[in-house]
Design a protein around this motif. Sequence first.
Motif, short mmCIF file in Angstrom:
data_model
loop_
_atom_site.label_atom_id
_atom_site.label_comp_id
_atom_site.label_asym_id
_atom_site.label_seq_id
_atom_site.Cartn_x
_atom_site.Cartn_y
_atom_site.Cartn_z
N GLU A 116 0.84 -1.19 0.00
CA GLU A 116 0.00 0.00 0.00
C GLU A 116 0.88 1.25 0.00
OE1 GLU A 116 -3.35 2.02 3.00
OE2 GLU A 116 -2.29 0.19 3.57
N ILE A 117 0.48 2.26 -0.76
CA ILE A 117 1.17 3.55 -0.76
C ILE A 117 0.18 4.60 -0.24
CG2 ILE A 117 2.36 5.28 -2.13
CD1 ILE A 117 3.88 2.66 -2.02
N SER A 118 0.50 5.19 0.90
CA SER A 118 -0.42 6.12 1.56
C SER A 118 0.36 6.90 2.61
CB SER A 118 -1.55 5.31 2.21
OG SER A 118 -2.48 6.14 2.86
N PRO A 119 -0.13 8.10 2.97
CA PRO A 119 -1.28 8.85 2.49
C PRO A 119 -0.95 9.64 1.22
CG PRO A 119 -0.22 10.05 4.26
CD PRO A 119 0.52 8.74 4.13
N VAL A 120 -2.00 10.17 0.59
CA VAL A 120 -1.87 10.97 -0.63
C VAL A 120 -2.32 12.40 -0.34
CG1 VAL A 120 -2.61 11.26 -3.02
CG2 VAL A 120 -2.37 8.95 -2.05
N SER A 121 -1.52 13.38 -0.73
CA SER A 121 -1.91 14.78 -0.55
C SER A 121 -1.43 15.61 -1.72
CB SER A 121 -1.33 15.35 0.75
OG SER A 121 -1.61 16.74 0.85
N PHE A 122 -2.31 16.48 -2.21
CA PHE A 122 -1.95 17.44 -3.25
C PHE A 122 -1.68 18.82 -2.68
CE2 PHE A 122 -4.67 14.27 -5.41
CZ PHE A 122 -3.76 13.82 -6.34
N GLN A 123 -1.74 18.96 -1.35
CA GLN A 123 -1.49 20.24 -0.72
C GLN A 123 0.01 20.55 -0.75
OE1 GLN A 123 -3.93 22.46 0.53
NE2 GLN A 123 -5.12 21.02 -0.72
N LEU A 124 0.36 21.70 -1.31
CA LEU A 124 1.77 22.05 -1.42
C LEU A 124 2.44 22.13 -0.05
CD1 LEU A 124 1.88 24.74 -4.25
CD2 LEU A 124 1.96 22.25 -4.41
N ALA A 125 1.67 22.46 0.97
CA ALA A 125 2.24 22.56 2.32
C ALA A 125 2.75 21.21 2.81
CB ALA A 125 1.19 23.10 3.28
N ASP A 126 2.23 20.11 2.25
CA ASP A 126 2.63 18.78 2.70
C ASP A 126 3.90 18.28 2.03
OD1 ASP A 126 0.54 18.55 4.50
OD2 ASP A 126 -0.83 17.67 3.03
N LEU A 127 4.40 19.00 0.98
CA LEU A 127 5.64 18.53 0.38
C LEU A 127 6.87 18.93 1.21
CD1 LEU A 127 3.52 18.55 -2.18
CD2 LEU A 127 5.64 18.36 -3.47
N MET A 129 6.07 22.78 -0.66
CA MET A 129 6.43 23.55 -1.85
C MET A 129 5.79 24.92 -1.73
SD MET A 129 5.47 22.77 -5.86
CE MET A 129 5.78 23.99 -7.17
N VAL A 130 6.53 25.95 -2.12
CA VAL A 130 6.02 27.32 -2.11
C VAL A 130 6.14 27.87 -3.51
CG1 VAL A 130 6.35 29.64 -1.20
CG2 VAL A 130 6.70 27.66 0.30
N TYR A 131 5.00 28.31 -4.07
CA TYR A 131 5.05 28.92 -5.41
C TYR A 131 3.89 29.88 -5.59
CZ TYR A 131 5.27 29.53 -10.46
OH TYR A 131 5.36 30.09 -11.71
N GLU A 132 4.18 31.15 -5.53
CA GLU A 132 3.24 32.23 -5.82
C GLU A 132 1.92 32.10 -5.08
OE1 GLU A 132 2.89 32.48 -10.07
OE2 GLU A 132 4.86 33.45 -10.29
N GLY A 133 1.96 31.63 -3.85
CA GLY A 133 0.77 31.56 -3.01
C GLY A 133 -0.20 30.45 -3.35
N ASN A 134 0.17 29.53 -4.24
CA ASN A 134 -0.73 28.44 -4.61
C ASN A 134 -0.81 27.40 -3.51
OD1 ASN A 134 -1.45 28.76 -7.68
ND2 ASN A 134 0.72 29.32 -7.49
N SER A 135 -1.98 26.76 -3.39
CA SER A 135 -2.15 25.66 -2.44
C SER A 135 -1.98 24.30 -3.10
CB SER A 135 -3.52 25.74 -1.77
OG SER A 135 -4.56 25.64 -2.74
N GLU A 136 -2.20 24.21 -4.43
CA GLU A 136 -2.00 22.99 -5.19
C GLU A 136 -1.34 23.35 -6.53
OE1 GLU A 136 -5.67 20.95 -5.83
OE2 GLU A 136 -5.89 20.32 -3.74
N PHE A 190 11.38 24.46 -2.67
CA PHE A 190 11.29 23.21 -1.91
C PHE A 190 12.31 23.26 -0.77
CE2 PHE A 190 9.98 22.28 -6.26
CZ PHE A 190 8.78 21.61 -6.07
N SER A 191 11.86 23.60 0.41
CA SER A 191 12.79 23.78 1.52
C SER A 191 13.43 22.48 1.97
CB SER A 191 12.07 24.44 2.70
OG SER A 191 10.97 23.66 3.13
N ASP A 192 12.73 21.33 1.75
CA ASP A 192 13.27 20.03 2.13
C ASP A 192 13.71 19.20 0.93
OD1 ASP A 192 12.79 20.62 4.79
OD2 ASP A 192 10.83 19.63 4.81
N GLY A 193 13.78 19.83 -0.24
CA GLY A 193 14.09 19.09 -1.45
C GLY A 193 12.86 18.36 -1.97
N VAL A 194 13.02 17.67 -3.11
CA VAL A 194 11.89 16.99 -3.73
C VAL A 194 12.41 15.94 -4.71
CG1 VAL A 194 11.68 18.61 -5.68
CG2 VAL A 194 9.64 17.39 -4.85
N ASN A 195 11.66 14.86 -4.87
CA ASN A 195 11.94 13.87 -5.90
C ASN A 195 11.36 14.38 -7.22
OD1 ASN A 195 12.93 11.61 -4.05
ND2 ASN A 195 10.91 12.03 -3.20
#
Length: 317
Positions: A116-127, A129-136, A190-195
């Motif tokens: 199983e792969i979980s949880p799933v989130s599209f919220q940028l705050a959960d990555l 990621m910060v980009y021009e005030g967007n939430s997704e 990406f303050s913590d980096g990203v894949n």
Amino acid sequence: MEITLLKVHGSMNTFYLLEGPENDHYDQLAVQLAKMDSSVDGLLVVLPSDKGQAKMRVFNRDGSEASMCGNGLRCVARYVCERDGLDEAVIETMKASLAVKKEQPLGDGNAMYAVEISPVSFQLADLPMVYEGNSEWLMKPLPFISEEIAFSAVAVPNPHLIGIVPKAYLQDDSHQKKWAETFNGPNGYFSDGVNVSYVTKVETGIFVKTFERGVGFTNACGTAMTASALISCLSGMVPYGEVTVYNPGGMVKCRVEKEGADFNLALSGNATYLSRHRFEWAEELANSKFLSSETFDEQEDYERFIDKVAVKAKQFV
């Protein structure tokens, strides 16, 4: 201190696996092993758990700890199921306790496990990621990177930036390398980096190449392949259900199911044992050493499987 290490891989995403008690120095061990063996992507640690049959911790080559690893989880699933005589188990990870199960072998008897792969989130705050005030950010270009690549950001729970690209971007990975290195160094997004994964459609599924945070380009990244399958379904590139995902290390199956606003994701593929080692672990790298090694013959079976089943992978590597 003498320890026992298994060298394992899922889709050629290769690790040493260790069962042991909690220890504050597994990050140092991961760095030592990476320096001694350039073929490994990290260290899997199997620990006791009060939430399931075992707990998994994952350390990258640079010693950083990942919240999840789908390819590694398959290997841990096999280890725990064989250790305890089970066909199904629950493995605790950093952010979720996940169901795993043994599947029928494929090809020439390769051990196969579904996780199983979980949880799933599209919220940028959960990555995060910060980009021009967007939430997704889903399926649209990031103009400062490219106007022709549709990017999506998703956490599963590892952070992923997925780009759907023409084939040429996978045959020449310089563009992906440039931006992945940017986002995994000092940057304002990406303050913590990203894949960072680039994905393209192939005849029977999708092909994914991933620059993994803390590792670099990797043969395969389980959560990246699953996230890429999810985004490919959302974009309409492939239908929901079972998605065949090719990668430089081989092929896996990802199941993507949508229930209202929720998604159920699973990753199925090989869990291959390469070798077993007695290892002397010391604080200083110079004093750590392999004492003995035993090689298994499972890799030959895996390579036959790839030759027969995953030929689509070879056109991109």
